[in-house]
Design a protein around this motif. Structure first.
Motif, PDB file in Angstrom:
ATOM      1  N   THR A 139      34.740  20.965 -21.354  1.00  0.00           N
ATOM      2  CA  THR A 139      33.835  20.167 -20.533  1.00  0.00           C
ATOM      3  C   THR A 139      34.081  18.688 -20.766  1.00  0.00           C
ATOM      4  O   THR A 139      34.606  18.289 -21.804  1.00  0.00           O
ATOM      5  N   PRO A 140      33.716  17.833 -19.793  1.00  0.00           N
ATOM      6  CA  PRO A 140      33.895  16.400 -19.979  1.00  0.00           C
ATOM      7  C   PRO A 140      33.098  15.905 -21.176  1.00  0.00           C
ATOM      8  O   PRO A 140      32.090  16.488 -21.545  1.00  0.00           O
ATOM      9  N   PRO A 141      33.544  14.832 -21.831  1.00  0.00           N
ATOM     10  CA  PRO A 141      32.814  14.311 -22.985  1.00  0.00           C
ATOM     11  C   PRO A 141      31.443  13.786 -22.605  1.00  0.00           C
ATOM     12  O   PRO A 141      31.192  13.445 -21.452  1.00  0.00           O
ATOM     13  N   VAL A 142      30.570  13.728 -23.598  1.00  0.00           N
ATOM     14  CA  VAL A 142      29.240  13.185 -23.374  1.00  0.00           C
ATOM     15  C   VAL A 142      29.348  11.691 -23.121  1.00  0.00           C
ATOM     16  O   VAL A 142      30.049  10.989 -23.831  1.00  0.00           O
ATOM     17  N   VAL A 143      28.650  11.205 -22.114  1.00  0.00           N
ATOM     18  CA  VAL A 143      28.636   9.784 -21.818  1.00  0.00           C
ATOM     19  C   VAL A 143      27.186   9.334 -21.761  1.00  0.00           C
ATOM     20  O   VAL A 143      26.436   9.743 -20.876  1.00  0.00           O
ATOM     21  N   ASN A 144      26.776   8.520 -22.749  1.00  0.00           N
ATOM     22  CA  ASN A 144      25.398   8.024 -22.807  1.00  0.00           C
ATOM     23  C   ASN A 144      24.382   9.165 -22.717  1.00  0.00           C
ATOM     24  O   ASN A 144      23.362   9.069 -22.037  1.00  0.00           O
ATOM     25  N   GLY A 145      24.686  10.271 -23.398  1.00  0.00           N
ATOM     26  CA  GLY A 145      23.750  11.390 -23.435  1.00  0.00           C
ATOM     27  C   GLY A 145      23.815  12.290 -22.220  1.00  0.00           C
ATOM     28  O   GLY A 145      23.130  13.306 -22.159  1.00  0.00           O
ATOM     29  N   ASP A 146      24.640  11.930 -21.213  1.00  0.00           N
ATOM     30  CA  ASP A 146      24.736  12.752 -20.012  1.00  0.00           C
ATOM     31  C   ASP A 146      25.792  13.827 -20.239  1.00  0.00           C
ATOM     32  O   ASP A 146      26.780  13.623 -20.927  1.00  0.00           O
ATOM     33  N   HIS A 147      25.576  15.003 -19.632  1.00  0.00           N
ATOM     34  CA  HIS A 147      26.509  16.109 -19.825  1.00  0.00           C
ATOM     35  C   HIS A 147      26.297  17.111 -18.699  1.00  0.00           C
ATOM     36  O   HIS A 147      25.164  17.328 -18.266  1.00  0.00           O
ATOM     37  N   PRO A 148      27.341  17.763 -18.228  1.00  0.00           N
ATOM     38  CA  PRO A 148      27.171  18.695 -17.108  1.00  0.00           C
ATOM     39  C   PRO A 148      26.346  19.930 -17.445  1.00  0.00           C
ATOM     40  O   PRO A 148      25.675  20.471 -16.556  1.00  0.00           O
ATOM     41  N   PHE A 149      26.390  20.410 -18.686  1.00  0.00           N
ATOM     42  CA  PHE A 149      25.712  21.672 -18.979  1.00  0.00           C
ATOM     43  C   PHE A 149      24.195  21.582 -18.807  1.00  0.00           C
ATOM     44  O   PHE A 149      23.606  22.437 -18.118  1.00  0.00           O
ATOM     45  N   PRO A 150      23.495  20.599 -19.389  1.00  0.00           N
ATOM     46  CA  PRO A 150      22.052  20.521 -19.115  1.00  0.00           C
ATOM     47  C   PRO A 150      21.740  20.268 -17.647  1.00  0.00           C
ATOM     48  O   PRO A 150      20.684  20.682 -17.155  1.00  0.00           O
ATOM     49  N   ARG A 151      22.636  19.602 -16.910  1.00  0.00           N
ATOM     50  CA  ARG A 151      22.420  19.435 -15.471  1.00  0.00           C
ATOM     51  C   ARG A 151      22.455  20.791 -14.772  1.00  0.00           C
ATOM     52  O   ARG A 151      21.672  21.056 -13.850  1.00  0.00           O
ATOM     53  N   GLN A 152      23.358  21.657 -15.215  1.00  0.00           N
ATOM     54  CA  GLN A 152      23.421  23.007 -14.651  1.00  0.00           C
ATOM     55  C   GLN A 152      22.155  23.800 -14.984  1.00  0.00           C
ATOM     56  O   GLN A 152      21.655  24.561 -14.143  1.00  0.00           O
ATOM     57  N   LEU A 153      21.626  23.607 -16.189  1.00  0.00           N
ATOM     58  CA  LEU A 153      20.378  24.276 -16.556  1.00  0.00           C
ATOM     59  C   LEU A 153      19.227  23.775 -15.692  1.00  0.00           C
ATOM     60  O   LEU A 153      18.367  24.558 -15.265  1.00  0.00           O
ATOM     61  N   ALA A 154      19.200  22.474 -15.431  1.00  0.00           N
ATOM     62  CA  ALA A 154      18.147  21.913 -14.580  1.00  0.00           C
ATOM     63  C   ALA A 154      18.207  22.514 -13.187  1.00  0.00           C
ATOM     64  O   ALA A 154      17.175  22.807 -12.572  1.00  0.00           O
ATOM     65  N   GLU A 155      19.422  22.726 -12.665  1.00  0.00           N
ATOM     66  CA  GLU A 155      19.562  23.330 -11.343  1.00  0.00           C
ATOM     67  C   GLU A 155      19.019  24.757 -11.351  1.00  0.00           C
ATOM     68  O   GLU A 155      18.355  25.196 -10.405  1.00  0.00           O
ATOM     69  N   ALA A 156      19.301  25.494 -12.439  1.00  0.00           N
ATOM     70  CA  ALA A 156      18.805  26.866 -12.537  1.00  0.00           C
ATOM     71  C   ALA A 156      17.281  26.898 -12.613  1.00  0.00           C
ATOM     72  O   ALA A 156      16.636  27.835 -12.145  1.00  0.00           O
ATOM     73  N   LEU A 157      16.682  25.850 -13.179  1.00  0.00           N
ATOM     74  CA  LEU A 157      15.230  25.798 -13.357  1.00  0.00           C
ATOM     75  C   LEU A 157      14.482  25.401 -12.092  1.00  0.00           C
ATOM     76  O   LEU A 157      13.324  25.774 -11.918  1.00  0.00           O
ATOM     77  N   ARG A 158      15.104  24.645 -11.230  1.00  0.00           N
ATOM     78  CA  ARG A 158      14.367  24.037 -10.121  1.00  0.00           C
ATOM     79  C   ARG A 158      13.712  25.072  -9.226  1.00  0.00           C
ATOM     80  O   ARG A 158      12.548  24.942  -8.866  1.00  0.00           O
ATOM     81  N   GLY A 159      14.431  26.102  -8.878  1.00  0.00           N
ATOM     82  CA  GLY A 159      13.837  27.130  -8.026  1.00  0.00           C
ATOM     83  C   GLY A 159      13.190  26.520  -6.799  1.00  0.00           C
ATOM     84  O   GLY A 159      13.803  25.760  -6.059  1.00  0.00           O
TER      85      GLY A 159
END
Length: 249
Positions: free
Chosen positions: A4-24
């Motif tokens: 996965t791409p490196p963390v940049v200022n605390g941003d990362h694709p994996f938690p973004r993917q979790l947020a998408e799964a949560l939105r419903g």
């Protein structure tokens, strides 16, 4: 090696993917969305491991995580990996290090102010006992309210004496996902003394207070302990070693 791409200022694709799964269908995830997100982590354990590696390699992220995490008085770590706003959620990593004896875990019956779903990432599994208050029989306890003191939200405020009886004794095996709502009062401990780790997807706060029960004569002063950056790194190394070894939960 992380894919996965490196963390940049605390941003990362994996938690973004979790947020998408949560939105419903809304911004306040419920138990169904929380379970779906924990199931996503189970199905993408490699991506979760990559995220852990990237976090451990990001010094500012490690410092921030250590500040908001702690050691439970019974000797296991509660690590807050991520906090999200829209939708509101947290991702926590709970780690019971390998030891000579089985940890007591969260041995005081308690409830939660928020719903959550949890995936047993490493280890044999978790043993739980669920309780309910009863007017007859049962075992005596002192009841406390957590979050009831505005001046000290972490204080336990006495709320009378009650009796508790066992309602259920569920076991969750390694690799499983389970959910818990705010009505459940339970204790939780790992099944054995080996390394055990769970990933908890915590939803938004639903109630202002929660209950904690102590046995008569047991002190209600049970402080948490600071978790250092070095602690975090050592725990992540242990969890990743377990995952990399191919040990199937």
């Amino acid at each position: 090696m992380s894919t996965t791409p490196p963390v940049v200022n605390g941003d990362h694709p994996f938690p973004r993917q979790l947020a998408e799964a949560l939105r419903g269908n809304g911004s306040r995830p419920g138990l169904d969305q929380l379970r779906a997100t924990a199931e996503y982590i189970r199905a993408h354990r490699g991506a979760f491991a990559d995220w852990l590696r990237d976090l451990a390699a990001d010094a500012p992220a490690v410092a921030e995580i250590a500040k908001r995490s702690y050691w439970h008085p019974n000797g296991f770590a509660k690590i807050v990996l991520h906090t999200g706003v829209e939708p509101e959620f947290r991702v926590r990593l709970h780690v019971w290090p390998e030891s000579e004896t089985v940890s007591r875990g969260e041995s005081n019956p308690h409830s939660h102010r928020w719903e959550f779903a949890s995936h047993v990432l490493a280890g044999t599994g978790m043993h739980m006992v669920e309780f309910t208050e009863t007017a007859e029989r049962g075992k005596p306890f002192r009841r406390f309210r957590y979050g009831a003191d505005p001046a000290n939200p972490a204080a336990l405020v006495s709320d009378g004496e009650v009796r508790l009886k066992r309602r259920a004794v569920p076991h969750v095996q390694g690799g499983d996902v389970y959910t818990c709502d705010t009505a459940v009062v339970h204790t939780v401990r790992p099944i054995d003394a080996g390394l055990t780790a769970t990933v908890v997807v915590q939803g938004p706060r639903r109630t202002p207070t929660t209950v904690v029960y102590c046995e008569p004569g047991e002190s209600d002063d049970q402080p948490n302990f600071d978790l250092t950056e070095e602690d975090f790194e050592e725990l992540v190394i242990a969890v990743l070693a377990n995952l990399d070894s191919g040990v199937a939960p």
